[in-house]
Design a protein around this motif. Structure first.
Motif, PDB file in Angstrom:
ATOM      1  N   UNK A  13       0.836  -1.209   0.000  1.00 32.42           N
ATOM      2  CA  UNK A  13       0.000   0.000   0.000  1.00 32.42           C
ATOM      3  C   UNK A  13       0.868   1.256   0.000  1.00 32.42           C
ATOM      4  N   UNK A  14       1.887   1.277   0.844  1.00 30.41           N
ATOM      5  CA  UNK A  14       2.798   2.418   0.864  1.00 30.41           C
ATOM      6  C   UNK A  14       3.637   2.450  -0.401  1.00 30.41           C
ATOM      7  N   UNK A  15       4.040   1.280  -0.881  1.00 30.98           N
ATOM      8  CA  UNK A  15       4.851   1.225  -2.100  1.00 30.98           C
ATOM      9  C   UNK A  15       4.097   1.802  -3.288  1.00 30.98           C
ATOM     10  N   UNK A  16       2.801   1.524  -3.375  1.00 26.03           N
ATOM     11  CA  UNK A  16       1.999   2.042  -4.485  1.00 26.03           C
ATOM     12  C   UNK A  16       2.008   3.567  -4.501  1.00 26.03           C
ATOM     13  N   UNK A  28       7.095  17.846  13.988  1.00 26.28           N
ATOM     14  CA  UNK A  28       5.889  17.121  14.372  1.00 26.28           C
ATOM     15  C   UNK A  28       4.883  17.243  13.245  1.00 26.28           C
ATOM     16  N   UNK A  29       4.519  16.091  12.642  1.00 28.51           N
ATOM     17  CA  UNK A  29       3.590  16.119  11.520  1.00 28.51           C
ATOM     18  C   UNK A  29       2.156  16.169  12.028  1.00 28.51           C
ATOM     19  N   UNK A  84       3.152   9.591   5.391  1.00 24.43           N
ATOM     20  CA  UNK A  84       4.454   8.908   5.379  1.00 24.43           C
ATOM     21  C   UNK A  84       5.031   8.916   3.965  1.00 24.43           C
ATOM     22  N   UNK A  85       4.188   8.657   2.968  1.00 19.95           N
ATOM     23  CA  UNK A  85       4.637   8.700   1.569  1.00 19.95           C
ATOM     24  C   UNK A  85       5.166  10.076   1.208  1.00 19.95           C
ATOM     25  N   UNK A  86       4.533  11.142   1.717  1.00 20.03           N
ATOM     26  CA  UNK A  86       5.002  12.500   1.438  1.00 20.03           C
ATOM     27  C   UNK A  86       6.401  12.735   2.003  1.00 20.03           C
ATOM     28  N   UNK A  87       6.668  12.166   3.181  1.00 17.51           N
ATOM     29  CA  UNK A  87       8.009  12.293   3.768  1.00 17.51           C
ATOM     30  C   UNK A  87       9.040  11.607   2.883  1.00 17.51           C
ATOM     31  N   UNK A  88       8.711  10.433   2.389  1.00 18.24           N
ATOM     32  CA  UNK A  88       9.636   9.713   1.508  1.00 18.24           C
ATOM     33  C   UNK A  88       9.865  10.498   0.214  1.00 18.24           C
ATOM     34  N   UNK A  89       8.807  11.071  -0.327  1.00 18.05           N
ATOM     35  CA  UNK A  89       8.943  11.892  -1.536  1.00 18.05           C
ATOM     36  C   UNK A  89       9.867  13.083  -1.283  1.00 18.05           C
ATOM     37  N   UNK A 140       7.749   7.494  -8.341  1.00 18.09           N
ATOM     38  CA  UNK A 140       8.987   8.236  -8.121  1.00 18.09           C
ATOM     39  C   UNK A 140      10.164   7.335  -7.745  1.00 18.09           C
ATOM     40  N   UNK A 141       9.889   6.114  -7.298  1.00 13.20           N
ATOM     41  CA  UNK A 141      10.972   5.232  -6.849  1.00 13.20           C
ATOM     42  C   UNK A 141      10.641   3.776  -7.135  1.00 13.20           C
ATOM     43  N   UNK A 142      11.669   2.981  -7.363  1.00 14.39           N
ATOM     44  CA  UNK A 142      11.499   1.532  -7.365  1.00 14.39           C
ATOM     45  C   UNK A 142      11.284   1.085  -5.931  1.00 14.39           C
TER      46      UNK A 142
END
Length: 262
Positions: A38-41, A261-262, A242-247, A46-48
């Protein structure tokens, strides 16, 4: 794509990602790579993405469960070396996965091309996970202390344990993983040289802010802390954030420091 069977399995994508980054997910106790789809999708454009598959679950069901975090990290690091991955990487580990990911980073010859995202886990030097014992009362279910611990943390695994058949299927892996996790201790003065981003739930019984901030003692680079409303599995409700942080890591501010603090 990053593939090193049976240890690392790439998640399928519809189109090539926009950056050279790879995100490698390290599961929590009792978990497999699948829940991270789900997070990977959400970052597949933008990433493998790939997940570490621990032995004793999913397609590795017939293999022996691991009993030592350091040995497990040796094996994952060996698989990564065989895959000859040269692109920049995010190691995303949740709970037990954060400890495993940290130890794998320590075994990487070039750590500067890695960002460690440690989710739902105190700094390794602050880990206080008690070994659970079977109930002394013979009339009680000896699995109940473990089940109560899993329930206190929440997440999908807690629901699975309500069903007798599923309990028999999943409880051995959860027990083995938690035992290995409770015995884990980092080497004295161990540290990595890559940036660390620590994520935590504000009501997680497994972490608190001082223990999460102590990740700074385990990196010679920068630390950023993000605290989210929620318990141990806050990532299930905050997947988009969390996905936004990775981006952000991959596109804007790889070296960002400080506490947010998010």
């Amino acid at each position: 794509m990053l593939d090193a069977e049976p240890w690392i399995r790439s998640f399928p994508v519809a189109a090539p990602p926009a950056t050279p980054w790879t995100i490698l997910f390290f599961p929590h106790s009792g978990g497999s790579a699948d829940p991270y789809r789900r997070l990977a999708v959400q970052v597949a454009d933008i990433a493998s993405t790939a997940g570490v598959q621990y032995p004793g679950r999913a397609e590795r069901q017939q293999e022996s469960l691991f009993t030592d975090v350091h040995v497990l990290a040796d094996q994952v690091a060996e698989a990564l070396a065989a895959a000859r991955q040269d692109a920049p990487m995010i190691f995303f580990g949740h709970s037990l996965g954060a400890a495993v990911a940290y130890e794998v980073v320590r075994r990487m010859p070039v750590q500067q091309r890695i960002v460690l995202v440690a989710s739902g886990h105190p700094a390794p030097s602050r880990l206080r996970l008690s070994v659970f014992d079977a109930a002394d009362d013979a009339s009680k279910d000896p699995d109940e202390p473990l089940i109560e611990l899993v329930r206190s943390l929440g997440g999908a695994d807690a629901d699975l344990l309500d069903h007798p058949l599923l309990r028999r299927m999943f409880l051995p892996a959860i027990r083995s993983d938690l035992m290995a996790h409770s015995r884990y201790r980092p080497e004295t003065d161990s540290a990595v040289s890559c940036p660390v981003i620590a994520l935590m739930g504000t009501t997680d019984p497994f972490t608190n802010l001082p223990d999460v901030q102590a990740w700074q003692q385990h990196t010679t680079s920068t630390l950023r802390v993000h605290a989210f409303p929620g318990g141990h599995f806050f990532t299930n409700e905050r997947t988009g954030e969390v996905a936004d942080i990775l981006r952000h890591v991959m596109t804007t501010d790889r070296e960002g420091a400080g506490v947010r603090h998010a």
